[in-house]
Design a protein around this motif. Structure first.
Motif, PDB file in Angstrom:
ATOM      1  N   ILE A  21      10.181  15.361 -26.231  1.00  0.00           N
ATOM      2  CA  ILE A  21       9.798  14.136 -26.945  1.00  0.00           C
ATOM      3  C   ILE A  21       9.143  14.561 -28.250  1.00  0.00           C
ATOM      4  CG2 ILE A  21       7.844  12.515 -27.001  1.00  0.00           C
ATOM      5  CD1 ILE A  21       9.815  10.953 -25.757  1.00  0.00           C
ATOM      6  N   THR A  22       9.681  14.044 -29.309  1.00  0.00           N
ATOM      7  CA  THR A  22       9.043  14.276 -30.595  1.00  0.00           C
ATOM      8  C   THR A  22       8.206  13.045 -30.893  1.00  0.00           C
ATOM      9  OG1 THR A  22      11.048  15.387 -31.259  1.00  0.00           O
ATOM     10  CG2 THR A  22       9.457  14.885 -32.991  1.00  0.00           C
ATOM     11  N   LEU A  23       6.937  13.257 -31.088  1.00  0.00           N
ATOM     12  CA  LEU A  23       6.075  12.127 -31.414  1.00  0.00           C
ATOM     13  C   LEU A  23       6.025  11.888 -32.911  1.00  0.00           C
ATOM     14  CD1 LEU A  23       3.185  12.729 -28.925  1.00  0.00           C
ATOM     15  CD2 LEU A  23       4.859  10.885 -28.921  1.00  0.00           C
ATOM     16  N   MET A  24       6.854  12.649 -33.605  1.00  0.00           N
ATOM     17  CA  MET A  24       6.842  12.578 -35.060  1.00  0.00           C
ATOM     18  C   MET A  24       6.983  11.141 -35.548  1.00  0.00           C
ATOM     19  SD  MET A  24       9.495  14.369 -37.589  1.00  0.00           S
ATOM     20  CE  MET A  24       9.424  13.943 -39.324  1.00  0.00           C
ATOM     21  N   ALA A  25       6.043  10.739 -36.333  1.00  0.00           N
ATOM     22  CA  ALA A  25       5.931   9.349 -36.730  1.00  0.00           C
ATOM     23  C   ALA A  25       7.039   8.909 -37.682  1.00  0.00           C
ATOM     24  CB  ALA A  25       4.574   9.125 -37.373  1.00  0.00           C
ATOM     25  N   LEU A  26       7.548   9.834 -38.472  1.00  0.00           N
ATOM     26  CA  LEU A  26       8.579   9.463 -39.441  1.00  0.00           C
ATOM     27  C   LEU A  26       9.798   8.888 -38.740  1.00  0.00           C
ATOM     28  CD1 LEU A  26       9.750   9.352 -42.277  1.00  0.00           C
ATOM     29  CD2 LEU A  26      10.385  11.742 -42.067  1.00  0.00           C
ATOM     30  N   SER A  27      10.145   9.448 -37.595  1.00  0.00           N
ATOM     31  CA  SER A  27      11.322   8.958 -36.869  1.00  0.00           C
ATOM     32  C   SER A  27      11.144   7.484 -36.494  1.00  0.00           C
ATOM     33  CB  SER A  27      11.584   9.804 -35.630  1.00  0.00           C
ATOM     34  OG  SER A  27      10.553   9.636 -34.681  1.00  0.00           O
ATOM     35  N   HIS A  28       9.939   7.127 -36.084  1.00  0.00           N
ATOM     36  CA  HIS A  28       9.682   5.738 -35.724  1.00  0.00           C
ATOM     37  C   HIS A  28       9.786   4.819 -36.933  1.00  0.00           C
ATOM     38  CE1 HIS A  28       7.217   8.058 -32.661  1.00  0.00           C
ATOM     39  NE2 HIS A  28       8.280   7.627 -32.026  1.00  0.00           N
TER      40      HIS A  28
END
Lengths: 201, 201
Positions: A21-28
DNA sequence: ATCATATATGCACTTAATTGCATACGTCAA
DNA sequence: TTGACGTATGCAATTAAGTGCATATATGAT
């Protein structure tokens, strides 16, 4: 694959896998933008008309890289669209899996990210330089906040003037614009207070 | 070593070397904090009494790593202080070179860093989930802003109640607290507006 | 005795963000 | 026909930031 279940403070239950799981905010942010309107990386990079660019900024390199990743993870699909008089573009749209991914993230309570503001750090050590240097920087920032406020107000009036109560998506987006109007107005007021304050020195 | 000269919009001239410059913002925040009061990494990590922790957040690991770098670059010096009933601590203070480094950075006009706000991104795709999920998150954030506001107001009253007009350092720091009071107040007002808005759905 | 908490510092690893370049098609103007 | 600009995409390398773990002393509670 391990799964973990959460219950947020409102009693909503959700779960996610622990690994990969990437919590990377940019993806959201990209998924949220594509959710409201499928478009190309170039469009996203331009921060067009009241879109997510105002609540999450990024460079075109970051955006293209992230879109490629999202496509690999099947959170978006891309379609090459030929254009007249312009290079081909890849139009991305969110898949059902991408929507689920967004839903899980939205339901997960997040801690407010701490403030990080260069201008305030400068003020903290403001006594090291002449007041005119600080004054200059304050006026510089005031102008930037004024620009942002003008843009937000313009969006508020033109995009959200007559939104039907049924259009939930637009009404939610309206709230983000309202945040811009309110916070930028207050930033301007603070800049004025600070400028007046520093001019005493 | 190459040097480059700048003139900022107020006519102030400054220069810096092109190479070996770290623009890393944390270093500036730490120097600004140490400038107002020499202290240890532990103290800095605690974000004590109205200090720079409120305008720039970081973990203790980041802070210790950065302090080590700053010491290598001779921007700070460290002194080991023995304590009773507690482990030794290293008290850092800014060197003249560190002050120059800060002055150069302060005089360099910076572009406002773009907004990056998870909550607003969530609202952008809010129509994907039940309104109660968004409502929950809004109330969660409201509470966090309320906490911050209370802290800022407390600092405003206790630390800056009777500052002499001559104490430039404290008066500059007062401005950063005022920013906290103003912006957090407005955040709260926006949260209330948004909560009332979402409750209609 | 052991456990939790507070003080105090730090390394190693991973992930995210930034910077600098590179490519290619098309228009319009000098 | 060269050069500037706008559209459109992307890689490679670096730098910054974040996460997880480790260590050590001292106090007070169970």
């Amino acid at each position: 694959m391990h799964l973990i279940a959460y219950v947020n403070p409102c009693g909503h239950i959700f779960c996610r896998s622990i690994k990969n799981i990437t919590l990377m905010a940019l993806s959201h942010a990209l998924l949220a933008a594509l959710h409201s309107a499928p478009c190309s990386g170039y469009d996203l990079a331009k921060k067009f008309d009241g879109s997510v660019g105002f609540v999450w900024n990024a460079t075109h390199q970051q955006i293209y890289r992230e879109l490629t990743k999202l496509e690999e993870q099947s959170h978006v699909t891309a379609e090459v669209v030929q254009q007249d008089n312009r290079p081909d573009k890849k139009v991305y749209k969110v898949t059902p899996a991408g929507e689920d991914y967004l839903r899980v993230w939205i339901a997960k309570p997040i801690v407010m990210s701490g403030k990080k503001d260069d201008l305030l750090v400068k003020l903290f050590a403001g006594d090291l330089v002449e007041p005119s240097v600080i004054l200059c920087e304050l006026e510089h920032h005031r102008a930037q906040h004024q620009d942002l406020l003008d843009t937000c107000k313009s969006i508020e009036q033109h995009i959200f003037a007559n939104v039907s109560p049924q259009d939930l998506q637009r009404r939610y987006r309206y709230l983000t614009v309202r945040q811009g109007v309110r916070i930028e107005t207050e930033w301007l007021a603070w800049c004025d207070e600070a400028i007046a304050f520093v001019k005493q020195f």
